[in-house]
Design an enzyme around this catalytic site. Structure first.
Site, short mmCIF file in Angstrom:
data_model
loop_
_atom_site.label_atom_id
_atom_site.label_comp_id
_atom_site.label_asym_id
_atom_site.label_seq_id
_atom_site.Cartn_x
_atom_site.Cartn_y
_atom_site.Cartn_z
N LYS A 174 0.78 41.23 103.64
CA LYS A 174 0.96 41.01 102.20
C LYS A 174 1.37 42.32 101.52
O LYS A 174 2.26 42.33 100.66
CB LYS A 174 -0.35 40.48 101.57
CG LYS A 174 -0.64 39.02 101.94
CD LYS A 174 -2.04 38.59 101.54
CE LYS A 174 -2.35 37.19 102.09
NZ LYS A 174 -3.73 36.76 101.90
N GLN A 180 -9.47 38.41 99.38
CA GLN A 180 -9.21 37.88 100.73
C GLN A 180 -10.47 37.16 101.24
O GLN A 180 -11.57 37.71 101.21
CB GLN A 180 -8.83 39.04 101.67
CG GLN A 180 -8.44 38.59 103.05
CD GLN A 180 -7.13 37.80 103.11
OE1 GLN A 180 -6.18 38.09 102.39
NE2 GLN A 180 -7.07 36.79 103.95
N ASP A 186 -4.21 33.22 93.84
CA ASP A 186 -4.51 32.24 94.88
C ASP A 186 -4.82 30.86 94.29
O ASP A 186 -5.04 29.90 95.04
CB ASP A 186 -5.71 32.71 95.72
CG ASP A 186 -5.27 33.31 97.06
OD1 ASP A 186 -4.08 33.17 97.40
OD2 ASP A 186 -6.11 33.91 97.74
#
Ligand code: NAP
Length: 283
Positions: free
Chosen positions: A49, A93, A116
């Site tokens: 990422k 994460q 997200d």
């Protein structure tokens, strides 16, 4: 006849090039990832990422915190990043260590920075059919279907997996594109009965080769979201033999994976536009 491969990389490369242009236009887009602990798979995802974000010109910050951090300390860190005007997108994460309440941390992320799409506000907006920020993997799958002009209106879509990050949001997007959607999970009885009827079959379960060729409708579209580390390397949730039955098929690796990264960057630009008032974020 073998299926047409839906490769993610060429589509993802195009998205990333567009994103890089947008970042140049915007001048500064800050994307922060927070990794707690040292889970090796998470480390790989974070590295990929960041590489992509840096290449696209983002101000990318890789926050690493010790596995033993308390929930209160992590909440404080999230609140600092929420308050930091230089941060447009904020990604926690997952998974977090067991002693931390994941839902509590995700609820603490400012919805406008939640790239997200896991904050209940953004998940709720999607549920209501008014998407704000939606997770990158489901967006990536939709972009792949769109690229190959797969007819969704009236199609029968079967989604294997009901996670918050893939299965549920993807099922919503497919339904909102007028597909008739069935969601299957570990309690579903007689899986082949469901999958054999699928014009579009998405596997997001995390079980290598759970979907065998005899479970795939002839001429169907198969999207394999699974990424499983095995002795034989990275494999998906679908047995590659399904390629001989389906009309379209995504490879693993090189299918959905690159799309997830590209759509994450796209989300960070979207968050930056929300924060600058160029797009209206509902309050
Ligand atoms: P997850 O949170 O573990 O969810 C797995 C889902 O699969 C659950 O809903 C589970 O059912 C269901 N399931 C498990 N075994 C099953 C079985 N035998 N039959 C039917 N359903 C079953 O996983 P996730 O985060 O959604 O990830 C799924 C896979 O996608 C993993 O391989 C992951 O690495 C991969 N992934 C890839 C990308 C990408 O960019 N390509 C992004 C995210 C995830 P229950 O709800 O009943 O437990």
């Amino acid at each position: 006849m073998p299926a047409t491969l839906i490769k993610g990389k060429p589509i993802a490369d195009r998205i990333r090039a567009t994103v890089a242009e947008e970042v140049r236009e915007l001048g500064h887009v800050g994307l922060v990832t927070v990794l707690v602990g040292d889970d090796p798979a998470s480390e790989v995802y974070i590295r990929l990422k960041h590489k992509a974000a840096t290449e696209a010109g983002f101000a990318a910050q890789d926050v690493r915190l010790p596995a033993g951090i308390s929930e209160a300390e992590l909440l404080t860190r999230v609140e600092e990043l929420n308050a930091d005007d230089a941060v447009d997108g904020l990604l926690i994460q997952l998974p977090l260590p067991d002693h931390i309440d994941e839902a509590q941390i995700l609820r603490a992320v400012a919805p406008v920075k939640d790239v997200d799409g896991l904050h209940p506000f953004n998940a709720g907006q999607l549920f209501l059919g008014r998407p704000t920020l939606v997770g990158a993997t489901p967006l990536g799958v939709m972009a792949m279907l769109h690229e190959h002009r797969i007819e969704l209106d009236g199609a029968r879509a079967v989604v294997l997996g009901r996670s918050d990050i893939v299965g549920k949001p993807l099922a919503q997007l497919l339904m909102q594109a007028n597909a008739t959607v069935t969601i299957c999970h570990s309690h579903t009885k007689d899986l082949p009965r469901q999958t054999l009827d699928a014009d579009i079959l998405v596997a997001a379960v995390g079980v290598p080769a759970l979907v065998t060729p005899d479970m795939v409708k002839t001429g169907g579209v198969v999207i394999d979201v699974g990424i499983n580390r095995t002795g034989a390397g990275l494999v998906g949730d679908v047995d590659p033999g399904a390629e001989d039955v389906a009309a379209y098929f995504t490879p693993v690796p090189g299918g959905v994976g690159p799309m997830t990264i590209a759509c994450l960057l796209q989300n960070a630009v979207r968050a930056a536009r929300f924060r600058r008032g160029e797009l209206a974020f509902p309050h």
